[in-house]
Design a protein around this motif. Sequence first.
Motif, mmCIF file in Angstrom:
data_model
loop_
_atom_site.group_PDB
_atom_site.id
_atom_site.type_symbol
_atom_site.label_atom_id
_atom_site.label_comp_id
_atom_site.label_asym_id
_atom_site.label_seq_id
_atom_site.Cartn_x
_atom_site.Cartn_y
_atom_site.Cartn_z
ATOM 1 N N GLN A 286 0.811 -1.220 0.000
ATOM 2 C CA GLN A 286 0.000 0.000 0.000
ATOM 3 C C GLN A 286 0.847 1.274 0.000
ATOM 4 O O GLN A 286 0.334 2.363 -0.282
ATOM 5 N N PHE A 287 2.129 1.158 0.342
ATOM 6 C CA PHE A 287 2.924 2.372 0.550
ATOM 7 C C PHE A 287 3.079 3.206 -0.716
ATOM 8 O O PHE A 287 3.125 4.436 -0.649
ATOM 9 N N GLN A 288 3.165 2.577 -1.853
ATOM 10 C CA GLN A 288 3.369 3.322 -3.090
ATOM 11 C C GLN A 288 2.258 4.375 -3.283
ATOM 12 O O GLN A 288 2.535 5.534 -3.581
ATOM 13 N N GLY A 289 1.015 3.957 -3.100
ATOM 14 C CA GLY A 289 -0.102 4.887 -3.243
ATOM 15 C C GLY A 289 -0.187 5.877 -2.095
ATOM 16 O O GLY A 289 -0.343 7.089 -2.310
ATOM 17 N N ILE A 290 -0.054 5.366 -0.862
ATOM 18 C CA ILE A 290 -0.139 6.246 0.310
ATOM 19 C C ILE A 290 1.003 7.259 0.299
ATOM 20 O O ILE A 290 0.800 8.456 0.542
ATOM 21 N N GLY A 291 2.212 6.789 0.011
ATOM 22 C CA GLY A 291 3.382 7.665 0.029
ATOM 23 C C GLY A 291 3.262 8.817 -0.955
ATOM 24 O O GLY A 291 3.627 9.958 -0.648
ATOM 25 N N THR A 292 2.744 8.531 -2.138
ATOM 26 C CA THR A 292 2.588 9.583 -3.137
ATOM 27 C C THR A 292 1.496 10.569 -2.727
ATOM 28 O O THR A 292 1.647 11.784 -2.887
ATOM 29 N N ALA A 293 0.387 10.066 -2.164
ATOM 30 C CA ALA A 293 -0.704 10.945 -1.715
ATOM 31 C C ALA A 293 -0.242 11.862 -0.580
ATOM 32 O O ALA A 293 -0.539 13.065 -0.570
ATOM 33 N N VAL A 294 0.511 11.306 0.375
ATOM 34 C CA VAL A 294 1.063 12.126 1.455
ATOM 35 C C VAL A 294 2.076 13.120 0.893
ATOM 36 O O VAL A 294 2.112 14.293 1.294
ATOM 37 N N GLY A 295 2.871 12.670 -0.074
ATOM 38 C CA GLY A 295 3.844 13.551 -0.715
ATOM 39 C C GLY A 295 3.191 14.753 -1.380
ATOM 40 O O GLY A 295 3.744 15.866 -1.375
ATOM 41 N N GLN A 296 1.999 14.565 -1.932
ATOM 42 C CA GLN A 296 1.261 15.676 -2.553
ATOM 43 C C GLN A 296 0.827 16.693 -1.495
ATOM 44 O O GLN A 296 0.884 17.903 -1.721
ATOM 45 N N GLN A 297 0.420 16.200 -0.343
ATOM 46 C CA GLN A 297 0.044 17.099 0.756
ATOM 47 C C GLN A 297 1.245 17.923 1.230
ATOM 48 O O GLN A 297 1.144 19.138 1.443
ATOM 49 N N PHE A 298 2.372 17.262 1.380
ATOM 50 C CA PHE A 298 3.554 17.954 1.897
ATOM 51 C C PHE A 298 4.152 18.897 0.857
ATOM 52 O O PHE A 298 4.705 19.947 1.192
ATOM 53 N N SER A 299 4.033 18.546 -0.423
ATOM 54 C CA SER A 299 4.483 19.441 -1.484
ATOM 55 C C SER A 299 3.610 20.699 -1.514
ATOM 56 O O SER A 299 4.106 21.813 -1.733
ATOM 57 N N ALA A 300 2.311 20.527 -1.262
ATOM 58 C CA ALA A 300 1.397 21.673 -1.201
ATOM 59 C C ALA A 300 1.740 22.586 -0.026
ATOM 60 O O ALA A 300 1.653 23.817 -0.131
ATOM 61 N N ALA A 301 2.141 21.995 1.105
ATOM 62 C CA ALA A 301 2.552 22.802 2.257
ATOM 63 C C ALA A 301 3.793 23.626 1.920
ATOM 64 O O ALA A 301 3.899 24.797 2.301
ATOM 65 N N LEU A 302 4.725 23.020 1.191
ATOM 66 C CA LEU A 302 5.929 23.745 0.783
ATOM 67 C C LEU A 302 5.586 24.867 -0.196
ATOM 68 O O LEU A 302 6.147 25.959 -0.123
ATOM 69 N N ALA A 303 4.652 24.605 -1.095
ATOM 70 C CA ALA A 303 4.248 25.609 -2.082
ATOM 71 C C ALA A 303 3.415 26.724 -1.459
ATOM 72 O O ALA A 303 3.234 27.779 -2.068
ATOM 73 N N GLY A 304 2.895 26.492 -0.258
ATOM 74 C CA GLY A 304 2.095 27.505 0.417
ATOM 75 C C GLY A 304 0.627 27.472 0.063
ATOM 76 O O GLY A 304 -0.132 28.379 0.438
#
Length: 437
Positions: free
Chosen positions: A393-411
């Motif tokens: 499951q990590f491949q899907g979960i990891g990418t979805a969490v990565g999108q959240q954290f990338s959005a936090a970096l982008a503001g």
Amino acid sequence: MRRLACALIGATALLAVQQAAAATKLTIATVNNGDMIRMQKLTDDFTARNPGIELDWVTMEENVLRQKVTTDIATKGGQYDIMTIGTYEVPIWAKQGWLVPLDNLGPSYDVDDLLPSIRNGLSLGGKLYAAPFYGESSMTMYREDLFEKAGLTMPEAPSWDFIAEAARKITDKAHEVYGICLRGKAGWGENMAFLTAMSNSFGARWFDMKWQPQFDGKAWKDTLKFYVDLMHDAGPPGASSNGFNENLALFQSGKCGMWIDATVAASFVSDPKESKVADKVGFALAPDRGLGKRANWLWAWSLAIPSGSNKKAAAEKFIAWATSKDYLKLVASKDGWANVPPGTRKSLYDNPAYRKAAAFADMTLKSIQAADPTHPTVDPVPYVGVQFVAIPQFQGIGTAVGQQFSAALAGTTSVDQALKNAQALTEREMKRGGYIK
């Protein structure tokens, strides 16, 4: 005579057609990293030794490669005879019966020469299911000239507090010099590889011993806030779109004061043909927070054969060639010892010529040896893996969490909201997977 000549020409043409028809074509899916691109340029050596084998390369950006090969192997699509995959996929896919064990790499291959941690990560039940093309951990690369100018000295084993202070001090945005470059591009193997390793050093973990997600805890908040604040103060613009290749280009062009990333990058930032700062680069371990874990990961880009391929013998010949001791010598003869693929073989680190040419050799080996996939975090966890969690499951979960954290970096979202979203989506997927109720 004319008839004889025509007959000979016809026979020669027919033979050529028959030979072409008899040739085995291997379709190889690979990533667009520098070492892989170099391998493609050197494959005349392989085809000269194996005239009955042709190579068809499909080269992709990292996130795209992962998506394509995962889809192909899970659906038994059969598009590829050789896949470039990593330490995450190998044991999971081998357990599913999706990969062919590499039993016939030849008597000169010397499997026992592979670094133990790299070999173990690519094995299941004592059998090797992928051969490592290069192995890596992560470390700190930095500009010695900028540190000297700022009156700073990089420790061999820096802390995150030192890194943050130094990054802010050497930033010169007016001249497009940024104190630090870190991955921001969303992806389980892009920003989450870095952030998971970083979180380990802050005392965070993906799951507790009951598989409950931990993004609502203090350690993850400390990690993500520290990262976002540091990148806002000392990182380059547009950092949420930057992965390994983008940050490599920034560092090589002189725009990064520090870069914490894969040890494999060391040869590229030190290459005067590619890097404007080649003679100014120093190396240190990945940072820590004083809790006993550093932000260093463990990975190997490796070559494997999907069980759906009907060209296993030819594929194994290619893999044996590309990951052999002789291949390292071939690269050294063309591009120098400093540019051979690192992190796979004990004999490479015992080679005086390599150690002399590669100033980063000791730091790379120390970093690889320090990473412990079976005990990756400060507190105990039910999973294996340093910068990933070795569950399907990590491949899907990891990418979805990565999108959240990338959005936090982008503001476009706050740190708190990104963590709240990460917690919710991870809980949902873990319930679907049957890990939690």
